[in-house]
Scaffold this motif. Structure first.
Motif, PDB file in Angstrom:
ATOM      1  N   TYR A  14       0.859  -1.182   0.000  1.00 18.55           N
ATOM      2  CA  TYR A  14       0.000   0.000   0.000  1.00 18.55           C
ATOM      3  C   TYR A  14       0.895   1.231   0.000  1.00 18.55           C
ATOM      4  N   SER A  15       0.293   2.393  -0.164  1.00 21.76           N
ATOM      5  CA  SER A  15       1.047   3.646  -0.078  1.00 21.76           C
ATOM      6  C   SER A  15       0.153   4.720   0.508  1.00 21.76           C
ATOM      7  N   HIS A  16       0.799   5.820   0.929  1.00 22.70           N
ATOM      8  CA  HIS A  16       0.069   6.948   1.506  1.00 22.70           C
ATOM      9  C   HIS A  16       0.435   8.227   0.755  1.00 22.70           C
ATOM     10  N   VAL A  17      -0.568   9.070   0.512  1.00 26.27           N
ATOM     11  CA  VAL A  17      -0.302  10.432   0.076  1.00 26.27           C
ATOM     12  C   VAL A  17       0.004  11.245   1.327  1.00 26.27           C
ATOM     13  N   THR A  18       1.112  11.947   1.338  1.00 28.85           N
ATOM     14  CA  THR A  18       1.544  12.670   2.527  1.00 28.85           C
ATOM     15  C   THR A  18       1.046  14.113   2.518  1.00 28.85           C
ATOM     16  N   THR A  19       1.305  14.818   3.614  1.00 32.48           N
ATOM     17  CA  THR A  19       0.911  16.219   3.726  1.00 32.48           C
ATOM     18  C   THR A  19       1.831  17.137   2.934  1.00 32.48           C
ATOM     19  N   ARG A  20       2.836  16.581   2.239  1.00 36.21           N
ATOM     20  CA  ARG A  20       3.614  17.371   1.294  1.00 36.21           C
ATOM     21  C   ARG A  20       3.384  16.869  -0.137  1.00 36.21           C
ATOM     22  N   ALA A  21       2.212  16.249  -0.328  1.00 39.02           N
ATOM     23  CA  ALA A  21       1.763  15.869  -1.667  1.00 39.02           C
ATOM     24  C   ALA A  21       2.757  14.957  -2.383  1.00 39.02           C
ATOM     25  N   ASN A  22       3.311  14.002  -1.648  1.00 34.93           N
ATOM     26  CA  ASN A  22       4.081  12.955  -2.333  1.00 34.93           C
ATOM     27  C   ASN A  22       3.577  11.592  -1.873  1.00 34.93           C
ATOM     28  N   LEU A  23       4.166  10.552  -2.406  1.00 36.95           N
ATOM     29  CA  LEU A  23       3.762   9.198  -2.043  1.00 36.95           C
ATOM     30  C   LEU A  23       4.778   8.591  -1.087  1.00 36.95           C
ATOM     31  N   GLN A  24       4.272   7.910  -0.088  1.00 36.99           N
ATOM     32  CA  GLN A  24       5.130   7.253   0.900  1.00 36.99           C
ATOM     33  C   GLN A  24       4.800   5.755   0.892  1.00 36.99           C
ATOM     34  N   VAL A  25       5.812   4.940   0.628  1.00 33.11           N
ATOM     35  CA  VAL A  25       5.669   3.484   0.670  1.00 33.11           C
ATOM     36  C   VAL A  25       6.369   2.990   1.923  1.00 33.11           C
ATOM     37  N   ARG A  26       5.704   2.151   2.690  1.00 27.47           N
ATOM     38  CA  ARG A  26       6.246   1.721   3.984  1.00 27.47           C
ATOM     39  C   ARG A  26       6.499   0.219   4.009  1.00 27.47           C
ATOM     40  N   GLU A  27       7.078  -0.208   5.137  1.00 26.46           N
ATOM     41  CA  GLU A  27       7.346  -1.620   5.418  1.00 26.46           C
ATOM     42  C   GLU A  27       8.296  -2.232   4.396  1.00 26.46           C
ATOM     43  N   ILE A  28       9.315  -1.459   4.032  1.00 27.25           N
ATOM     44  CA  ILE A  28      10.362  -1.950   3.130  1.00 27.25           C
ATOM     45  C   ILE A  28      11.492  -2.513   3.993  1.00 27.25           C
ATOM     46  N   SER A  29      11.753  -3.783   3.882  1.00 24.32           N
ATOM     47  CA  SER A  29      12.809  -4.395   4.691  1.00 24.32           C
ATOM     48  C   SER A  29      14.171  -3.998   4.137  1.00 24.32           C
ATOM     49  N   PRO A  30      15.244  -4.080   4.958  1.00 22.69           N
ATOM     50  CA  PRO A  30      16.573  -3.615   4.532  1.00 22.69           C
ATOM     51  C   PRO A  30      17.046  -4.220   3.217  1.00 22.69           C
ATOM     52  N   GLU A  31      16.818  -5.514   3.027  1.00 18.20           N
ATOM     53  CA  GLU A  31      17.317  -6.148   1.807  1.00 18.20           C
ATOM     54  C   GLU A  31      16.556  -5.686   0.548  1.00 18.20           C
ATOM     55  N   HIS A  32      15.401  -5.057   0.744  1.00 22.26           N
ATOM     56  CA  HIS A  32      14.612  -4.588  -0.400  1.00 22.26           C
ATOM     57  C   HIS A  32      14.831  -3.096  -0.674  1.00 22.26           C
ATOM     58  N   GLY A  33      15.630  -2.426   0.177  1.00 21.35           N
ATOM     59  CA  GLY A  33      15.810  -0.990   0.020  1.00 21.35           C
ATOM     60  C   GLY A  33      16.399  -0.601  -1.329  1.00 21.35           C
ATOM     61  N   GLN A  34      17.522  -1.236  -1.701  1.00 18.46           N
ATOM     62  CA  GLN A  34      18.174  -0.883  -2.956  1.00 18.46           C
ATOM     63  C   GLN A  34      17.327  -1.244  -4.179  1.00 18.46           C
ATOM     64  N   PRO A  35      16.745  -2.444  -4.249  1.00 16.34           N
ATOM     65  CA  PRO A  35      15.882  -2.742  -5.397  1.00 16.34           C
ATOM     66  C   PRO A  35      14.712  -1.773  -5.532  1.00 16.34           C
ATOM     67  N   PHE A  36      14.165  -1.340  -4.388  1.00 17.32           N
ATOM     68  CA  PHE A  36      13.063  -0.381  -4.452  1.00 17.32           C
ATOM     69  C   PHE A  36      13.533   0.945  -5.045  1.00 17.32           C
ATOM     70  N   LEU A  37      14.676   1.446  -4.576  1.00 15.81           N
ATOM     71  CA  LEU A  37      15.205   2.709  -5.087  1.00 15.81           C
ATOM     72  C   LEU A  37      15.569   2.594  -6.565  1.00 15.81           C
ATOM     73  N   ASP A  38      16.122   1.464  -6.956  1.00 19.23           N
ATOM     74  CA  ASP A  38      16.435   1.239  -8.375  1.00 19.23           C
ATOM     75  C   ASP A  38      15.158   1.275  -9.205  1.00 19.23           C
ATOM     76  N   GLY A  39      14.109   0.673  -8.671  1.00 19.09           N
ATOM     77  CA  GLY A  39      12.837   0.656  -9.389  1.00 19.09           C
ATOM     78  C   GLY A  39      12.249   2.046  -9.565  1.00 19.09           C
ATOM     79  N   LEU A  40      12.409   2.899  -8.542  1.00 15.79           N
ATOM     80  CA  LEU A  40      11.943   4.280  -8.661  1.00 15.79           C
ATOM     81  C   LEU A  40      12.653   5.005  -9.794  1.00 15.79           C
ATOM     82  N   VAL A  41      13.967   4.828  -9.865  1.00 20.57           N
ATOM     83  CA  VAL A  41      14.745   5.472 -10.932  1.00 20.57           C
ATOM     84  C   VAL A  41      14.263   5.006 -12.299  1.00 20.57           C
TER      85      VAL A  41
END
Length: 464
Positions: A14-41
């Motif tokens: 799931y994701s949340h729209v924040t009070t600064r009008a962006n998207l926040q994705v939570r519950e990302i475990s440490p081993e998934h941090g880099q793949p997630f950031l790569d996917g954003l790029v």
């Protein structure tokens, strides 16, 4: 849809729209941090500048380019500043987070007065010290968690000058901000110590030139705000097209909903999703003959394009489910308040903003809500046992009614907060001069002492 795939693969689904009008994705475990950031790029997005001690993500008018009232489309300005800060490492590592916003003068404000730097599109009239036309007014020093709203500096800029001036403002702060006290490491405190004239003089020295100034009498009053513009169907400046605001329960979307919403946007609109600081989003470019279809398909997802007077302005920060600083479950309690008010105060016929924030960082900007709640631990026994609760303020506002709210109750248990909000709104409906009197105006006229007494009155009614 791409973010939904990333949230499923690497986050909590799931994701949340924040009070600064962006998207926040939570519950990302440490081993998934880099793949997630790569996917954003890969999607053409970035998480840089989204938090911590740097320049926060830039906010701009969510109805930019489609709002008939706006004076200037802020999208090129926001994008240019975004690229500027991400490509200059000397602007990283600020003494404390730093917020910048661009407002185009439309019906839906971007809350630029809550930012360290705000640029407001204004129309300068004949007789000023500069040529008439559309300029950007500079406001400085907003930080509502510290009970301050940005102030007009009198400076006006050509839109193309915003980056250079913002850069100079930042560098003056970087050189003079206080890193020894984290609670005061914001630009507001340099402005308090120096005064605006000294700070602007230092900015002018950085720039190597004087800034233009205009007397407010030569600035045309801006058009009004529509407090429901982020919800429901609204005509665009483009004939035959509409934007449609979708209500999200305190900003939350599941990944299944995200994919379906993306499909609706592609099939029925212009393919864009515009996020707002009210924790919801807008479809844009929806033809008149597709509006009913969009509303129906959104309803089929368990969401709505309509909102009650209480839900349209319901804002909640991450809360203690996802933030170590928060003292309460703000999102859960916000929904309980909304559920209660819809049943207990059915006559509420005007928008009332209720903001719940979990700690003194005030990410939900509780001081500018009609009713603001800040998380607090409430002691319930002599042994020091505590439960979740809130301090409550009233009378805040934004835009043309910008004001910091006044505290009326401290340490109210969370379970009692829906009743307190009910008491305030019921008293408002009983004592307002009419629907034209806003909740903010009513609280100012009624006074804090009378409002404080509503808690005792409620207890007496319950006892009877």
């Amino acid at each position: 849809a791409g973010i939904a795939d990333l949230a499923d693969a690497h986050g909590g689904g799931y994701s949340h729209v924040t009070t600064r009008a962006n998207l926040q994705v939570r519950e990302i475990s440490p081993e998934h941090g880099q793949p997630f950031l790569d996917g954003l790029v890969d999607l053409g997005l970035t998480a840089r500048g989204a938090g911590a001690d740097n320049i926060r993500n830039v906010t701009g008018s969510p109805t930019a380019g489609i709002d008939a009232q706006e004076l200037l489309d802020t999208r090129p300005l926001a994008k240019s500043w975004h690229n500027h800060i991400l490509n200059d490492r000397s602007l990283f590592g600020l003494p404390r987070k730093f917020n910048v916003a661009f407002d185009g003068g439309g019906v839906l404000p971007v809350l630029e007065e809550t930012n360290d730097i705000g640029f407001q599109a204004v129309e300068v009239m004949e007789g000023a010290a500069v040529e008439p036309g559309i300029w950007m007014r500079l406001v400085l020093g907003g930080i509502t968690g510290h009970r301050d709203i940005a102030r007009d500096t009198g400076v006006v800029l050509r839109p193309k000058e915003c980056n250079a001036v913002a850069d100079a403002i930042l560098r003056v702060f970087i050189e003079n901000g206080d890193r020894t006290n984290r609670n005061k490491a914001r630009m507001k405190y340099v402005l308090d110590a120096w005064g605006y004239d000294k700070y602007l003089a230092a900015v002018e020295e950085k720039l190597g030139r004087k800034l233009e100034r205009v007397d407010p009498v030569h600035v045309k009053p801006r058009g009004g705000f529509d407090r429901y513009a982020h919800v429901g169907v609204h005509k665009q400046v483009q004939p035959g097209l509409n934007w449609i605001g979708v209500v999200l329960p305190v900003g939350k979307m599941t990944t299944d909903q995200m994919r379906a919403l993306a499909t609706i946007s592609r099939e029925c609109g212009d393919g864009q999703i515009r996020l707002t600081v009210w924790q919801n989003f807008l479809f844009s470019g929806v033809p008149d003959d597709r509006v009913a279809e969009v509303e129906s398909r959104v309803a089929g997802l368990g969401l709505s394009t309509k909102a009650s007077s209480i839900r349209a302005g319901l804002v909640a920060c991450t809360g203690n489910r996802g933030c170590k600083f928060a003292a309460a479950d703000t999102k859960g309690h916000a929904l309980l308040i909304a559920d209660h008010v819809e049943t207990a105060v059915p006559g509420l016929d005007v928008p009332v903003n209720v903001h719940l924030t979990g700690c003194h960082h005030s990410c939900a900007q509780h001081y500018i809500g009609d009713i603001g709640l800040i998380g607090a631990k409430v002691t319930v026994s002599e042994e020091g046992d505590t439960v979740e609760g809130y301090d409550i303020v009233v009378g805040g506002g934004f835009g043309e009614a910008a004001r910091i709210g006044t505290e009326i109750w401290k340490a109210v248990k969370a379970e009692e907060c829906p009743g307190r909000v009910e008491a305030l709104l019921t008293d408002y409906l009983r004592h307002r001069t009419g629907p034209q009197e806003s909740f903010q105006a009513y609280t100012a006229r009624r006074g804090p002492e009378a409002l404080k007494g509503l808690a005792d009155a409620r207890l007496l009614e319950a006892a009877e």
